[in-house]
Design an enzyme around this catalytic site. Structure first.
Site, PDB file in Angstrom:
ATOM      1  N   ALA A  61      42.403  31.792  38.807  1.00 40.46           N
ATOM      2  CA  ALA A  61      42.492  30.335  38.671  1.00 40.46           C
ATOM      3  C   ALA A  61      42.701  29.740  40.059  1.00 40.46           C
ATOM      4  O   ALA A  61      43.192  30.413  40.965  1.00 40.46           O
ATOM      5  CB  ALA A  61      43.654  29.971  37.766  1.00 40.46           C
ATOM      6  N   GLY A 102      42.857  35.021  36.647  1.00 43.98           N
ATOM      7  CA  GLY A 102      41.931  34.422  35.683  1.00 43.98           C
ATOM      8  C   GLY A 102      40.535  35.000  35.786  1.00 43.98           C
ATOM      9  O   GLY A 102      39.782  34.986  34.813  1.00 43.98           O
ATOM     10  N   GLU A 105      40.655  37.856  33.567  1.00 48.32           N
ATOM     11  CA  GLU A 105      40.754  37.362  32.181  1.00 48.32           C
ATOM     12  C   GLU A 105      39.402  36.873  31.681  1.00 48.32           C
ATOM     13  O   GLU A 105      39.037  37.065  30.532  1.00 48.32           O
ATOM     14  CB  GLU A 105      41.821  36.266  32.113  1.00 48.32           C
ATOM     15  CG  GLU A 105      43.217  36.831  32.360  1.00 48.32           C
ATOM     16  CD  GLU A 105      44.267  35.756  32.481  1.00 48.32           C
ATOM     17  OE1 GLU A 105      44.131  34.864  33.338  1.00 48.32           O
ATOM     18  OE2 GLU A 105      45.240  35.800  31.708  1.00 48.32           O
ATOM     19  N   GLU A 125      49.516  37.447  38.858  1.00 46.83           N
ATOM     20  CA  GLU A 125      50.229  36.197  38.608  1.00 46.83           C
ATOM     21  C   GLU A 125      51.734  36.304  38.816  1.00 46.83           C
ATOM     22  O   GLU A 125      52.374  35.367  39.267  1.00 46.83           O
ATOM     23  CB  GLU A 125      49.941  35.705  37.191  1.00 46.83           C
ATOM     24  CG  GLU A 125      48.538  35.185  36.966  1.00 46.83           C
ATOM     25  CD  GLU A 125      47.519  36.275  36.652  1.00 46.83           C
ATOM     26  OE1 GLU A 125      47.793  37.460  36.895  1.00 46.83           O
ATOM     27  OE2 GLU A 125      46.432  35.914  36.179  1.00 46.83           O
TER      28      GLU A 125
END
Ligand code: T1G
Length: 692
Positions: A61, A102, A105, A125
């Site tokens: 992200a 992310g 993910e 993270e």
């Protein structure tokens, strides 16, 4: 566009293209969904590949969007992943180089994943004080197993793709050209149904309760003040204890909690602060750099030896110079001993040990170092000695060599003027032990050339240091601030505290070590020597005499087995000293000061705000480029607690008006002159602004 769409035969390829690491910011997320929609509506397209341009599949992200509306704007990462997973055409992730957070993910939402060797796979993270918030804690255990997933998520440490090819995470390891391999794979699976979904897999781990309880206990013990690691365990636990969608909701709730915490904001601040420090507004990122293929170090003492090791560790040959054979031999022996100890701890292979020692040469002749690309002097902290050394270096060093001083406070401009090439002179202030401490203060003189700065900054990254540029002033950034911190520590002793109370208070705040234990470790005579200079140069600046009285007793710290504390042979523990405490109490009486009880809160305020106030002046004078640079100095060189983000970040979280009010209160007390509010701090507080 931050993702390109291109059809190759019957395969649609969506290529993330959001440099530098294909962060999944709103624009990129939107482009992915747009590409999926196009592929769904194109009857000629039978399968879809998602990959990343440049040096990453995706670094996750876009952290820069956190705590901003964009982070939660649709399509969120959850929405993108659902769109991928619910596609009625197979979606294949073609992964290379970096696939993190992310990005991983997103790949886990795909039906298949093919990967190049050597790709770094991680859910890091936790290092930002959060946890994987887009299904990573629920999907990763389903493909690599509960234990591997838990280790990866709680540590945040990358794992090389080859180590995971035997798991369900990857369907194929593509040794050759990734895109060719991915397109072939995509064609092969185009008609395969049902489409495999990670969410449909089950996590199987016999007696998982015991494993999870053990994990909770272990993580609780290592997490310190950070809430994220334990919440990572709880989230991963949900992958086996809850239905998939309940696990996702649980993970989401934990993520939303963590992303708001000060600890997470502090870690993200440090992440960007580390990277911002290498940028100087007046030194373009494409400034040509000088090539550093060999280094010379003048002085084989503690600092010189430690400095040399940094370059040996980076594979750069070093010639270390001493004036006496005995000192040279001792220095070389110490370097060997340090590597032997590291090898004994299993942290260095024999091969690396041999390689590093093969890169170091000792000499007593200046003529032998003339061809080095960079020379760093680590001789005695005296301007006369520096003058002799730099005049000699000016004579022998080849044109274009960088001449660096490891001075911790002396005027780099004055040192540069000992040479005919001031543009090649720079300060490289290492912190003891130089081969361990991450901080490197890079002191730019008025004449220091921009390519010398750019080269030194890049080199600091190569030797795994946090390079922070400082202008020339007494003490640069760190030591100039610690000076005010130490002043307040001395005043606290006069007014009612004892060393142990002060140390305990700041250690409870999170400092690695309080001022007095730190003094005993570094040597109280260092401060003594500097104060004596100050008494002459700045007689108007008041200091407590307690530290001088201590040094007059010869109590320099651990090196004399006595300092603020007593020490026992072979025992580094600091024992409160009756001699010192009596001396402090008597000194207060001699000054006619009635000692009073001082709270831990006041101790912390006075020590930390003394740092903040001096830092505000340093920032205002342009000695530091930005507030986060000052935070990086304190986080990496002075043991300031990472979960509080550094002195400037901490002041911002307290609120600058509150800092100013506290200082105004102390300005009414004894030595109130030390609480002159820095103009920049006063201005920002008045304008409701922050340092960062
Ligand atoms: N977001 C924004 N910028 C990033 C970024 C990111 N994720 N990662 C790197 N950058 C910037 C960085 O600031 C620097 O910018 C440039 O990229 C190069 O970085 C829902 C919410 C990927 C291994 O924690 O570990 O996904 O200074 O110097 O050495 O679960 O960057 O050039 O302007 O480090 O080659 C999780 C963090 C996010 C990965 C590349 N992902 N990044 O290392 O380059 S949270 C991470 C890294 C998340 C989801 C959650 C490294 C790297 P500038 P660099 P590098």
């Amino acid at each position: 566009m931050t993702a390109e769409y291109k059809v190759h035969g019957a395969v649609a390829v969506i290529t993330l293209n959001n440099p530098p690491v294909n962060g999944l910011g709103l624009a990129t997320r939107t482009a992915i969904v747009e590409g999926l929609r196009q592929a769904q509506h194109d009857a000629a397209v039978k399968s879809i590949v998602i990959t990343g341009a440049g040096k990453a599949f995706s670094g996750g992200a876009d952290i820069k969007e956190f705590n901003s509306p964009k982070a939660l704007a649709e399509p969120t990462l959850h929405t993108v992943i659902a769109a991928v997973e619910n596609s009625d055409k197979p979606v294949i992730a073609a992964i290379h180089t970096v696939c993190m957070g992310g990005g991983l993910e997103l790949a886990l939402g795909c039906h298949y994943r093919v990967v190049s060797p050597g790709a770094q796979i991680a859910l890091p993270e936790v290092k930002l004080g959060i946890l994987p918030g887009a299904g990573g804690t629920q999907r990763l255990p389903r493909v690599v197993g509960l234990e591997m997933a838990l280790n990866m998520i709680v540590s945040g440490t990358p794992v090389a793709s080859e180590k995971l090819v035997k798991t369900k995470l990857f369907d194929e390891l593509v040794e050759g050209d990734l895109m060719t391999g991915a397109l072939n794979f995509a064609e092969r699976v185009a008609a395969t149904r049902p489409l495999p979904k990670v969410r449909d897999l089950k996590v199987d781990y016999p007696n998982y309760e015991a494993f999870l309880q053990f994990s909770r206990n272990t993580v609780k013990a290592m997490a310190g003040p950070f809430p994220a690691p334990l919440k990572c365990v709880e989230a991963v636990a949900a992958s086996i204890t809850k239905k998939f969608d309940d696990g996702i909701a649980f993970e989401r709730a934990l993520f939303v909690d963590l992303v708001q915490t000060t600890e997470s904001k502090a870690l993200r601040h440090a992440f960007f602060g580390e990277r911002a420090a290498s940028k100087l507004p007046d030194v373009p990122a494409d400034t040509p750099m000088r090539s550093i293929k060999s280094v010379a170090v003048i002085g084989a003492g503690t600092m010189g030896g430690g400095i040399a090791m940094n370059f040996l560790n980076a594979g750069i040959p070093v010639t270390i110079l001493e004036m006496k054979q005995e000192a040279l031999d001792k220095g070389l022996a110490t370097i060997r001993k340090n590597y032997e100890n590291t090898m004994k701890k299993g942290k260095l292979t024999q091969e690396k040990f041999d390689q590093r020692l093969s890169l170091i040469t000792g000499t007593m002749s200046y003529e032998e170092i003339g061809q080095a690309d960079l020379v760093i002097e680590a001789v005695f902290e005296d301007m006369g000695v520096k003058e002799t050394v730099f005049k000699k270096l000016d004579e022998v060093m080849k044109p274009g060599a960088i001449l660096a001083s490891n001075t911790s406070t002396l005027d780099v401009d004055q040192i540069a003027n000992f040479t005919k090439r001031p543009q090649d002179v720079i300060g490289t202030h290492f912190f003891s032990p130089a081969n361990v401490m991450k901080l490197l203060e890079i002191v730019r003189g008025k004449a220091t050339a921009k390519d010398v700065l750019a080269t030194t900054l890049a080199l600091s990254k190569k030797i795994k240091k946090t390079g922070v540029v400082s202008g020339v002033c007494d003490g640069f950034i760190g030591n100039r601030m610690i000076e005010q911190y130490s002043r307040q520590a001395g005043f606290l002793l006069e007014q009612g505290c004892l060393p142990e109370q002060v140390d305990k208070a700041v250690e409870k705040f999170g400092f690695a070590m309080g001022p007095f234990r730190m003094g005993d470790l570094a040597g109280n005579d260092i401060g003594w020597y500097i104060r004596k200079r100050r008494y002459v140069e700045k007689p108007e600046v008041t200091y407590s005499k307690t530290a001088d009285l201590l040094c007059e007793l010869g109590r320099f710290g651990q090196k004399t087995s006595a300092g603020w504390y007593d020490y026992k042979p072979g025992d580094r523990k600091a024992y409160p000293s009756t001699v010192v405490n009596d001396m402090i109490i008597k000194h207060s009486a001699d000054l006619g000061i009635e000692r009073k009880k001082i709270s831990d809160a006041e101790i912390v305020e006075r020590l930390v705000y003394a740092l903040v106030n001096e830092a505000a002046n340093i920032l205002d004078e342009g000695i530091a480029t930005r507030a986060s640079d000052i935070d990086m100095v304190y986080l990496t060189g002075y043991g300031f607690p990472l979960f509080r983000g550094g002195p400037m970040f901490y002041a911002d979280t307290v609120g600058l008006p509150n800092v100013v009010m506290a200082m105004e209160k102390y300005a009414k007390g004894p030595h109130g002159e030390a609480w002159q509010v820095a103009p920049l701090l006063a201005r920002l507080a008045a304008e409701g602004k922050t340092f960062n």
